[in-house]
Design an enzyme around this catalytic site. Structure first.
Site, PDB file in Angstrom:
ATOM      1  N   HIS A   1       0.615  -1.192  -0.011  1.00 30.93           N
ATOM      2  CA  HIS A   1      -0.029   0.127  -0.028  1.00 30.93           C
ATOM      3  C   HIS A   1       0.642   1.240   0.057  1.00 30.93           C
ATOM      4  O   HIS A   1       0.763   2.388  -0.933  1.00 30.93           O
ATOM      5  CB  HIS A   1      -0.927  -0.090   1.203  1.00 30.93           C
ATOM      6  CG  HIS A   1      -1.766   1.242   1.331  1.00 30.93           C
ATOM      7  ND1 HIS A   1      -2.979   1.338   0.907  1.00 30.93           N
ATOM      8  CD2 HIS A   1      -1.542   2.488   1.842  1.00 30.93           C
ATOM      9  CE1 HIS A   1      -3.398   2.479   1.165  1.00 30.93           C
ATOM     10  NE2 HIS A   1      -2.558   3.158   1.930  1.00 30.93           N
TER      11      HIS A   1
ATOM     12  N   ARG B   1     -40.491  42.464  -9.083  1.00 33.05           N
ATOM     13  CA  ARG B   1     -39.365  42.368  -8.672  1.00 33.05           C
ATOM     14  C   ARG B   1     -38.656  43.613  -8.224  1.00 33.05           C
ATOM     15  O   ARG B   1     -38.104  43.685  -7.123  1.00 33.05           O
ATOM     16  CB  ARG B   1     -38.397  41.522  -9.584  1.00 33.05           C
ATOM     17  CG  ARG B   1     -38.971  40.034  -9.435  1.00 33.05           C
ATOM     18  CD  ARG B   1     -38.547  39.188 -10.716  1.00 33.05           C
ATOM     19  NE  ARG B   1     -38.984  37.773 -10.462  1.00 33.05           N
ATOM     20  CZ  ARG B   1     -40.098  37.365 -10.833  1.00 33.05           C
ATOM     21  NH1 ARG B   1     -41.144  38.288 -11.023  1.00 33.05           N
ATOM     22  NH2 ARG B   1     -40.312  36.221 -10.602  1.00 33.05           N
TER      23      ARG B   1
ATOM     24  N   HIS C   1     -51.306  36.456   0.186  1.00 29.64           N
ATOM     25  CA  HIS C   1     -50.904  34.820  -0.012  1.00 29.64           C
ATOM     26  C   HIS C   1     -51.962  34.001   1.115  1.00 29.64           C
ATOM     27  O   HIS C   1     -52.124  33.998   2.047  1.00 29.64           O
ATOM     28  CB  HIS C   1     -49.376  34.658   0.437  1.00 29.64           C
ATOM     29  CG  HIS C   1     -48.938  33.409   0.432  1.00 29.64           C
ATOM     30  ND1 HIS C   1     -48.309  33.033  -0.818  1.00 29.64           N
ATOM     31  CD2 HIS C   1     -48.799  32.218   1.165  1.00 29.64           C
ATOM     32  CE1 HIS C   1     -48.081  31.703  -0.752  1.00 29.64           C
ATOM     33  NE2 HIS C   1     -48.554  31.325   0.347  1.00 29.64           N
ATOM     34  N   ALA C   2     -52.194  33.060   0.042  1.00 26.78           N
ATOM     35  CA  ALA C   2     -53.476  32.181   0.635  1.00 26.78           C
ATOM     36  C   ALA C   2     -52.979  31.440   2.155  1.00 26.78           C
ATOM     37  O   ALA C   2     -51.635  30.849   1.782  1.00 26.78           O
ATOM     38  CB  ALA C   2     -53.956  31.293  -0.153  1.00 26.78           C
TER      39      ALA C   2
ATOM     40  N   HIS D   1     -57.158  23.046  -1.321  1.00 24.57           N
ATOM     41  CA  HIS D   1     -55.823  22.962  -0.746  1.00 24.57           C
ATOM     42  C   HIS D   1     -56.050  23.804   0.690  1.00 24.57           C
ATOM     43  O   HIS D   1     -55.591  22.959   1.859  1.00 24.57           O
ATOM     44  CB  HIS D   1     -54.791  23.748  -1.322  1.00 24.57           C
ATOM     45  CG  HIS D   1     -53.261  23.645  -0.724  1.00 24.57           C
ATOM     46  ND1 HIS D   1     -52.392  22.683  -0.895  1.00 24.57           N
ATOM     47  CD2 HIS D   1     -52.883  24.529   0.193  1.00 24.57           C
ATOM     48  CE1 HIS D   1     -51.537  22.968  -0.342  1.00 24.57           C
ATOM     49  NE2 HIS D   1     -51.535  23.965   0.368  1.00 24.57           N
ATOM     50  N   GLU D   2     -56.562  24.904   0.974  1.00 30.32           N
ATOM     51  CA  GLU D   2     -56.342  25.489   2.310  1.00 30.32           C
ATOM     52  C   GLU D   2     -57.357  24.738   3.219  1.00 30.32           C
ATOM     53  O   GLU D   2     -57.055  24.633   4.290  1.00 30.32           O
ATOM     54  CB  GLU D   2     -56.640  26.891   2.160  1.00 30.32           C
ATOM     55  CG  GLU D   2     -55.660  27.651   1.329  1.00 30.32           C
ATOM     56  CD  GLU D   2     -54.347  27.853   1.994  1.00 30.32           C
ATOM     57  OE1 GLU D   2     -54.083  27.418   3.033  1.00 30.32           O
ATOM     58  OE2 GLU D   2     -53.319  27.790   0.939  1.00 30.32           O
TER      59      GLU D   2
ATOM     60  N   HIS E   1     -55.823  21.694   4.856  1.00 31.70           N
ATOM     61  CA  HIS E   1     -55.203  22.393   6.267  1.00 31.70           C
ATOM     62  C   HIS E   1     -56.186  22.223   7.268  1.00 31.70           C
ATOM     63  O   HIS E   1     -55.819  21.808   8.570  1.00 31.70           O
ATOM     64  CB  HIS E   1     -54.611  23.580   5.901  1.00 31.70           C
ATOM     65  CG  HIS E   1     -53.354  23.664   4.935  1.00 31.70           C
ATOM     66  ND1 HIS E   1     -52.139  22.968   5.577  1.00 31.70           N
ATOM     67  CD2 HIS E   1     -52.833  24.272   4.070  1.00 31.70           C
ATOM     68  CE1 HIS E   1     -51.242  23.211   4.639  1.00 31.70           C
ATOM     69  NE2 HIS E   1     -51.801  24.166   3.873  1.00 31.70           N
TER      70      HIS E   1
ATOM     71  N   GLU F   1     -48.928  20.168   4.069  1.00 29.13           N
ATOM     72  CA  GLU F   1     -49.140  20.535   2.620  1.00 29.13           C
ATOM     73  C   GLU F   1     -49.807  19.495   1.930  1.00 29.13           C
ATOM     74  O   GLU F   1     -50.315  19.559   0.812  1.00 29.13           O
ATOM     75  CB  GLU F   1     -47.485  20.949   2.096  1.00 29.13           C
ATOM     76  CG  GLU F   1     -47.247  22.440   2.876  1.00 29.13           C
ATOM     77  CD  GLU F   1     -48.135  23.537   2.718  1.00 29.13           C
ATOM     78  OE1 GLU F   1     -48.906  23.594   1.833  1.00 29.13           O
ATOM     79  OE2 GLU F   1     -48.128  24.377   3.894  1.00 29.13           O
TER      80      GLU F   1
ATOM     81  N   TRP G   1     -29.249  32.474  -6.649  1.00 26.37           N
ATOM     82  CA  TRP G   1     -30.559  32.209  -6.925  1.00 26.37           C
ATOM     83  C   TRP G   1     -30.774  31.693  -8.441  1.00 26.37           C
ATOM     84  O   TRP G   1     -31.510  30.756  -8.591  1.00 26.37           O
ATOM     85  CB  TRP G   1     -31.222  33.513  -6.527  1.00 26.37           C
ATOM     86  CG  TRP G   1     -32.796  33.387  -7.085  1.00 26.37           C
ATOM     87  CD1 TRP G   1     -33.441  33.994  -8.185  1.00 26.37           C
ATOM     88  CD2 TRP G   1     -33.815  32.942  -6.206  1.00 26.37           C
ATOM     89  NE1 TRP G   1     -34.828  33.755  -8.179  1.00 26.37           N
ATOM     90  CE2 TRP G   1     -34.834  32.843  -6.968  1.00 26.37           C
ATOM     91  CE3 TRP G   1     -33.895  31.986  -4.891  1.00 26.37           C
ATOM     92  CZ2 TRP G   1     -36.241  32.534  -6.456  1.00 26.37           C
ATOM     93  CZ3 TRP G   1     -35.197  31.655  -4.737  1.00 26.37           C
ATOM     94  CH2 TRP G   1     -36.313  32.024  -5.275  1.00 26.37           C
TER      95      TRP G   1
ATOM     96  N   HIS H   1     -42.329  33.230   0.584  1.00 22.60           N
ATOM     97  CA  HIS H   1     -41.926  32.314   1.396  1.00 22.60           C
ATOM     98  C   HIS H   1     -40.507  32.815   1.611  1.00 22.60           C
ATOM     99  O   HIS H   1     -39.783  32.427   2.696  1.00 22.60           O
ATOM    100  CB  HIS H   1     -41.668  31.038   1.100  1.00 22.60           C
ATOM    101  CG  HIS H   1     -43.277  30.519   0.449  1.00 22.60           C
ATOM    102  ND1 HIS H   1     -43.981  31.032  -0.772  1.00 22.60           N
ATOM    103  CD2 HIS H   1     -44.222  29.587   1.073  1.00 22.60           C
ATOM    104  CE1 HIS H   1     -45.022  30.367  -0.610  1.00 22.60           C
ATOM    105  NE2 HIS H   1     -45.345  29.772   0.513  1.00 22.60           N
TER     106      HIS H   1
ATOM    107  N   TYR I   1     -43.117  21.721   0.478  1.00 26.36           N
ATOM    108  CA  TYR I   1     -44.028  21.443  -0.678  1.00 26.36           C
ATOM    109  C   TYR I   1     -43.408  20.606  -1.690  1.00 26.36           C
ATOM    110  O   TYR I   1     -44.272  20.002  -2.432  1.00 26.36           O
ATOM    111  CB  TYR I   1     -44.125  22.866  -1.306  1.00 26.36           C
ATOM    112  CG  TYR I   1     -44.778  24.011  -0.527  1.00 26.36           C
ATOM    113  CD1 TYR I   1     -46.046  24.045  -0.423  1.00 26.36           C
ATOM    114  CD2 TYR I   1     -43.885  24.833  -0.171  1.00 26.36           C
ATOM    115  CE1 TYR I   1     -46.716  25.147   0.349  1.00 26.36           C
ATOM    116  CE2 TYR I   1     -44.466  26.009   0.880  1.00 26.36           C
ATOM    117  CZ  TYR I   1     -45.773  26.025   0.935  1.00 26.36           C
ATOM    118  OH  TYR I   1     -46.152  27.035   1.997  1.00 26.36           O
TER     119      TYR I   1
END
Length: 1323
Positions: free
Chosen positions: A371, A850, A1017-1018, A1047-1048, A1051, A1075, A1149, A1177, A1187
């Site tokens: 070795h 943005r 935002h829901a 969806h909501e 929850h 989620e 990003w 988020h 998610y």
């Protein structure tokens, strides 16, 4: 004419600049290669430092340590200064890849860049002190019989078969080595991390070490390799355990299936070949005792090296230079301390190469000789490379090359060739014996090779703290190796330090990598020379073809990324690759694995060890077994009473112990009876004490239960405060005012203080004394307070303020398309992005949002990250906030697992992307699309390109076939917002779930109020009072929003089902569960069957075309989202780790979005922008990986429920509407809340189905979309459009620096000069 002249001169300017920029390569080359240049300076200094290191390692004295430390600091200063010089070159202007690679290596100085040389000196001193402790350590078996590790202790561990003698030696070595350096190691880690973090490039030293592999997925890849190899190791472990039980007796082995760590013939149980005699499969078949054969042949140490040298020469490699024989330390010298750990040395002068080894004549050491000489061969072959390339392609390469000989050297064919055996093993039994012996060396090592740096990286990350160094070490060894400590261990011990590579700070994952690589190389070389069948009997001895291919790779050194070096050796073979692969190793041992499995089954011994824990009794606290605070007082009280009432007993007992003559006298006078009665009474009272303490210790559970559940207990207090805080949060989110923000912040701080105080109370309970698993789980949750434990409330207030300010910016943001025409995100901008098909209008809205949102919060986000990290790190439990958020998933492998899931799902997304790109090109024109294959991010009908369903009309596969325009159908049916919620409620009640309570309808915010700013935002809200559940959503009548309504409300259904759980369990089993449950309805609600049932379509789609249209529409929601769901927290975790800094927030990003989504910015972006903040988020600091997890889980649940009700074929057309059986199974899981680890909740729903599991699985999602994936692949192939986007970078022109495009250093002056001439001459 003037314009013509101007153009001519501008062209000339461009040419001159281009030509002059080429000289940057020449400048770099001169810096590196000229006389007195970097290569020469580095080589000279490295030689001096190597000589000082050699002097210390072969003669451990304070003087030599000081010299080595001084030169270590000189090297650090040199590296730092050279990096400053190298930084003068513009990397982007260097055209020669090799020159650029060398400059990058110089720039990455590691800890040498740290300014405080006193810290660097302390680091060097600590490392020398720890290796000094290790090397000088001596264990005394008895008075006058003392042993160092080499050779004394090693001989005992290797040869003894006495259980207790082995245990004494095993413990003795750890007492005199690791235990003595614990405090030094703690300081060493702190200083190393401090120095590396200061450079801003790495978050900790572990990350720095992993960077040597030039692969961001390296940690994931080695985990996957280990998982592939584990089943082979498991079978070997079971077999060896059975054999050792036969020898030592089953009573010596824990019932958990672990093997005591001292029985393997190796101090660290890292290889097991020294116990071959105890475990040999066929004792009467051919087998090799190499040590015995060497002694019979009168081998000495020198001859071992001569034989090894001849092996390498036989394949065309080089003999050892003369300096090797004169300067090496091949045996342990008498009269001085040395570092016996074997190592090969390049003295960095081009001629001097050495080995340092305390060699003794054994088969194991003979293997080590080969070795170490393999390392020297690597040195000799890359000697003509420049200084920076004179190393292995990666650290694992050097170790793998060092072992390449062993796979040939240990074959029976080779041993016969060199005269160490007379006959080859015959038949299957001899073959199994040989493979088994190789497995004891190669397979047994794998988990050890893997786990050491798992521990070390965890230490550097701060996940493993000094308070649990030893505990975490043994957790890994118990989990991965299936071994356990033979004697009780504690945090007074430091067993990692008993392995050289910990005090020597030598990264260890290289050995694991090398064990994989060497089999890849061995297979390739054996194929090249036609000896690949069977692979385990191939010997490359005396074969120049193999040697020449090996040389070709060795001579590359580190001049290329290691994948290229691997490809050089494997090219033209069946294993041609640039990646690590476990396949050759598994192929080599395949006959043995099959044999082991068969033997273990035949013995009815197939149970692997418990991989979740160490055996009971492995650990104690530093002060002995823990007694809870209350019980300790009870014990003391009882013992005081006992002693006071029985003074005569103790007096009599003491007299017995103190004076034998007095005992005799008592016996002669009948005192024996008195003493006998006295002792009986003593023992009775002691037994009584024990019983009382035992009974009282059971009340710990009751104490905990009272603390949690009693009147005014934790659950009640937490619920009350949580309700108050939630009410304040609701007030702010539905009416953004300064007053509401202030109230919410105040209550946020009140909650932090509450959590901190409760954690102090909970810490009073001894976790080990709590027998009820649920109570223990709740206490653990209370103890993990996150940032609430931070003492400086001004910091916590600032954090709360910053979060509120960022969400305020987001929610109040207004973009003005023109004077007087301004839009918020909801509904105005969303309507433009959703409905417009004008490229430029979309672009303006995309950029406008943005500009008014993310861009405004950049500096706040930077401060927010710094404060969050400061607060979480102070608790000592987590290395950064990302680490804390990942802990919510209660799985150490979570990050690896989601990466693997994404890799599984990526091919489906890729086909969808190709198809959508082609359709959008056709609509907008190919000139709008970059040649890199990316799609401009603003044309997906969604502000973030996270769902593409709003552009279905542009993409529909079969326009003439049946398709659903849900928004149109809702308008046709006169839907309003309230009706959307009523329809969603009816879906859930139809499967046996609950109606919305009255408070839902009176207290929710279902539409955007006209008179105030709100967070649109829901979101769904549990107001934490047991009756009040709400939704906050700026709902408009669209199909997309109808989906969000379901969806909501999903929850809210989860809230309603786990309402009877204690406070701490009133949440999803993990964040992704909430989620996923919220989306469970959507997979049924969107089916044509369901839409027909509720009257939104008249006819079901018929035939394959209608089916594809439906699946395609679902994919635009579900599949298109996957990379976005995955990448957001990849970015955020990188920010929290410090890998992504404020200087490159936006660049990193977009790198991720370009890489994973295949989207690119439609206008140039810079670090003046902050595009992550344009997503809610980020502004609100809501972790997002939930998610992605939920999108995987919802398909697992959907498949299970559909199987239960017999509607699983085809899965995409299953609707659970009105099916109580499905609802009951769903309820069963929902009602668990967070009371169990999420794997148990998943199992509760999937049990009894084909997808029964406790793990995340991509298979159901892939099964759902399989018909579509096949269709997309076929269509893309037919269109000759199969090229995915460039996943390595964003398109040119996507990103610029804040001040404009970067020009190379020097060129701006040239341009300015030429332009001045141009202007003067062309006035």
């Amino acid at each position: 004419m003037i314009l013509t002249g101007a153009l001519r001169l501008l062209s000339f300017t461009t040419v001159v600049v281009a030509v002059l920029s080429l000289t940057v390569d020449e400048e770099v080359r001169a810096f590196l290669e000229d006389s007195g240049g970097y290569n020469e300076r580095a080589t000279t200094l490295s030689n001096t430092y190597s000589a000082a290191s050699w002097a210390y390692y072969t003669n451990i004295t304070d003087h030599n340590q000081q010299k080595m430390t001084e030169l270590s600091l000189v090297w650090s200063e040199f590296a730092k200064n050279e990096s400053i010089k190298a930084a003068e070159f513009d990397l982007n202007a260097i055209t020669d890849a090799s020159l650029k690679r060398q400059i990058e290596k110089i720039l990455d100085v590691g800890i040498s860049g740290y300014e405080d040389t006193s810290v660097l000196k302390r680091i060097a001193d600590l490392e020398a002190e720890m290796t000094g402790i290790y090397s000088a350590a001596e264990w005394c078996k008895s008075q006058g019989e003392c042993h160092k590790l080499e050779p004394g202790l090693t001989e005992i561990i290797t040869n003894s078969r006495n259980y207790d003698e082995l245990a004494a030696a095993w413990k003795g070595w750890r007492d005199v080595s690791g235990k003595q350096m614990r405090a030094k190691y703690q300081e060493f880690v702190e200083l190393m991390n401090k120095a590396i973090k200061a450079g801003g490039r790495y978050s900790d030293m572990g990350e720095y070490y992993r960077s040597w592999y030039e692969d961001p997925q390296f940690e994931t890849d080695v985990r996957n390799l280990f998982d592939e190899l584990a089943p082979l190791y498991d079978q070997l472990h079971i077999y060896v355990r059975r054999k050792l039980k036969e020898h030592y007796g089953a009573n010596k082995f824990p019932t958990s299936g672990h093997i005591p760590a001292h029985l393997f013939g190796n101090m660290w149980a890292q290889d097991w070949n020294n116990i071959y005699d105890l475990v040999v499969p066929y004792p009467n078949a051919g087998q090799t005792n190499l040590t015995k054969a060497m002694i019979e042949k009168k081998y000495n140490v020198t001859h071992m090296y001569v034989v090894a040298e001849e092996f390498f020469e036989s394949v065309g490699l080089q003999p050892m230079p003369d300096t090797f024989w004169t300067h090496s330390m091949l045996e342990k010298p008498p009269g001085r301390d040395v570092v016996c750990h074997a190592s090969a040395w390049d003295m960095n002068n081009g001629t001097d190469f050495r080995i340092k080894q305390c060699t003794i004549v054994t088969g194991d050491q003979f293997n080590t000789v080969h070795h170490e000489m393999g390392h020297v061969q690597y040195y000799l072959e890359y000697i003509n490379q420049t200084y920076l390339y004179r190393s292995g392609a990666n650290p694992g390469f050097h170790e793998g090359v060092a072992d390449i000989a062993s796979l040939s050297f240990q074959t029976p064919e080779h041993l016969k060739e060199i005269g160490l055996i007379q006959e080859l093993p015959s038949g299957n039994e001899g073959d199994i014996n040989f493979l088994f012996q190789m497995a004891l060396d190669k397979v047994a090592f794998l988990p050890f090779g893997y786990l050491i740096d798992q521990w070390r990286w965890s230490v550097y990350r701060g996940q493993t703290t000094p308070a649990n160094y030893n505990t975490e070490w043994w957790k890994l060894r118990c989990q991965y190796q299936g071994i356990s400590p033979p004697v009780e261990r504690s945090e007074d011990d430091f067993d990692p330090g008993a392995k050289y590579h910990i005090p020597g700070n030598t990264p260890y994952i290289r050995y694991f990598v090398s064990f994989v690589l060497q089999f890849q190389w061995h297979q390739a070389l054996c194929e090249l020379i036609g000896k690949a069948e069977p692979l385990h009997r191939c010997d490359i001895y005396r074969n120049k073809t193999a040697g020449n291919r090996l040389k070709e790779m060795l001579q590359m050194g580190a001049s290329k990324q290691w994948g290229e070096a691997l490809f050089t050796l494997t090219s033209g073979t069946s294993g041609e690759t640039r990646k690590l692969s476990a396949a050759p190793l598994l192929s080599y041992f395949k006959p043995l694995q099959e044999w082991l499995t068969k033997q273990n089954v035949a013995a009815s011994d197939t149970q692997i060890w418990d991989k979740t824990t160490c055996p009971s009794g492995s650990f104690r606290t530093s002060g002995g077994n823990v007694v809870t605070g209350g019980n300790l007082l009870i014990v003391l009280l009882i013992n005081i009473i006992f002693i006071m009432n029985n003074v005569d007993i103790w007096c009599n007992v003491l007299r017995i112990n103190q004076d034998v003559w007095r005992v005799r006298r008592k016996l002669q006078t009948g005192g024996f009876v008195a003493i006998s009665m006295t002792l009986k009474k003593a023992f009775w009272l002691l037994s009584f004490t024990t019983v009382v303490v035992t009974v009282l210790s059971l009340t710990v559970d009751e104490q905990v239960r009272e603390y949690l559940e009693g009147s005014g207990g934790y659950n009640e207090r937490a619920t009350t405060l949580s309700n108050t805080y939630t009410v304040a949060s609701w007030a702010y989110n539905t009416n953004i005012t300064t007053d509401n923000q202030q109230k919410m912040t105040e209550l946020s701080l009140a909650w932090s203080e509450f959590a901190k105080n409760e954690s102090v109370k909970a810490a009073a309970f001894d976790l080990n004394a709590i027998t009820d698993a649920s109570l223990k789980r709740q206490i653990e949750k209370i103890l993990d307070v996150g940032i609430s434990g931070y003492k400086d409330t001004t910091v916590l207030k600032k954090i709360a303020d910053l979060e509120a300010e960022m969400t305020d910016i987001y929610s109040a943001a207004d973009w003005c398309k023109s004077q007087g025409e301004c839009y918020k995100l909801e509904p105005g901008l969303t309507e433009i992005i959703t409905n417009s098909r004008n490229y430029d209008e979309l672009l303006a809205a995309w950029k406008g949002w943005r500009d008014v949102s993310g861009k405004k919060m950049r500096s706040k986000y930077q401060e927010f990250v710094e404060l969050m990290n400061m607060a979480i790190k102070a608790g000592g439990r987590y290395s950064d906030m990302g680490d804390y958020y990942r802990s919510w998933y209660e799985d150490a492998q979570f990050e690896t697992d989601v990466r693997n899931l994404f890799d599984e799902l990526a091919p489906l997304y890729d086909q969808l992307h190709i198809y959508v790109r082609r359709k959008l090109k056709k609509y907008y024109g190919a000139d709008k699309f970059p040649t890199s294959g990316h799609i401009p991010a603003h044309i997906f009908g969604n502000m973030w390109a996270q769902g593409w369903n709003n552009i279905f009309d542009l993409l529909v596969p079969y326009p003439e076939a049946d398709q659903t325009n849900l928004t149109k159908a809702m308008f046709d049916q006169n839907y309003n917002v309230t009706h959307m919620y009523v329809v969603a409620e009816e879906f859930f009640t139809s499967i046996g779930l609950q109606k919305m309570p009255d408070t839902f309808w009176t207290h929710s915010m279902l539409k955007r109020p006209p008179d105030r700013d709100v967070v649109c935002h829901a979101s769904a809200w549990d107001m934490n009072n047991g009756t009040d559940f709400r939704i906050k959503q700026c709902t408009i009548v669209t199909g997309d929003q109808f989906n969000t309504v379901h969806h909501e409300m999903g929850h809210v259904q989860y809230y309603l089902e786990y309402i009877n759980q204690p406070y701490l369990y009133r949440s999803g089993a993990n964040p992704g569960f909430h989620e996923g449950v919220a989306d469970i309805a959507s997979l049924s609600f969107q089916t044509p069957e369901h839409l027909q049932e509720i009257g939104l379509i008249q006819d079901l789609p018929s035939g394959n075309e209608g089916d594809i249209n439906f699946l395609f529409q679902m994919a635009l929601r579900k599949v298109a989202f996957l990379p976005f769901g995955y990448l957001i927290d990849q970015w955020r975790w990188s920010v929290y780790r410090g890998q992504t800094t404020p200087a490159n927030y936006n660049t990193e990003w977009w790198k991720l979005r370009c890489q994973y989504q295949g989207v690119s910015p439609p206008v140039e972006r810079s670090e003046d922008d902050f595009d992550p903040g344009a997503k809610y988020h980020i502004a609100s600091n809501t972790p997002y990986i939930r998610y992605f997890v939920s999108f995987v889980l919802q398909f697992q649940w959907h498949q299970a429920l559909c199987e239960l009700i017999g509607k699983a074929e085809p899965l995409h057309r299953c609707d659970i509407y009105r099916n109580i059986t499905a609802g009951n199974r769903l309820k069963e899981m929902l009602q668990m809340g967070a009371s169990k680890q999420w794997g148990e909740a998943l199992f509760t729903l999937t049990k009894g189905t084909s997808g029964e599991t406790r793990k995340l699985s991509a298979a159901p999602l892939l099964s759902y979309f399989k018909p579509l994936q096949e269709w997309l692949t076929q269509r893309n192939a037919e269109a000759s459009d199969t090229q995915i986007w460039d996943k390595t970078s964003c398109p040119p022109g996507s990103l610029r620096t804040s001040s404009g495009n970067v020009l190379t250093r020097g060129n701006p002056v040239i341009v300015m000069f030429l332009n001045i001439i141009f202007i003067i001459n062309n006035v």
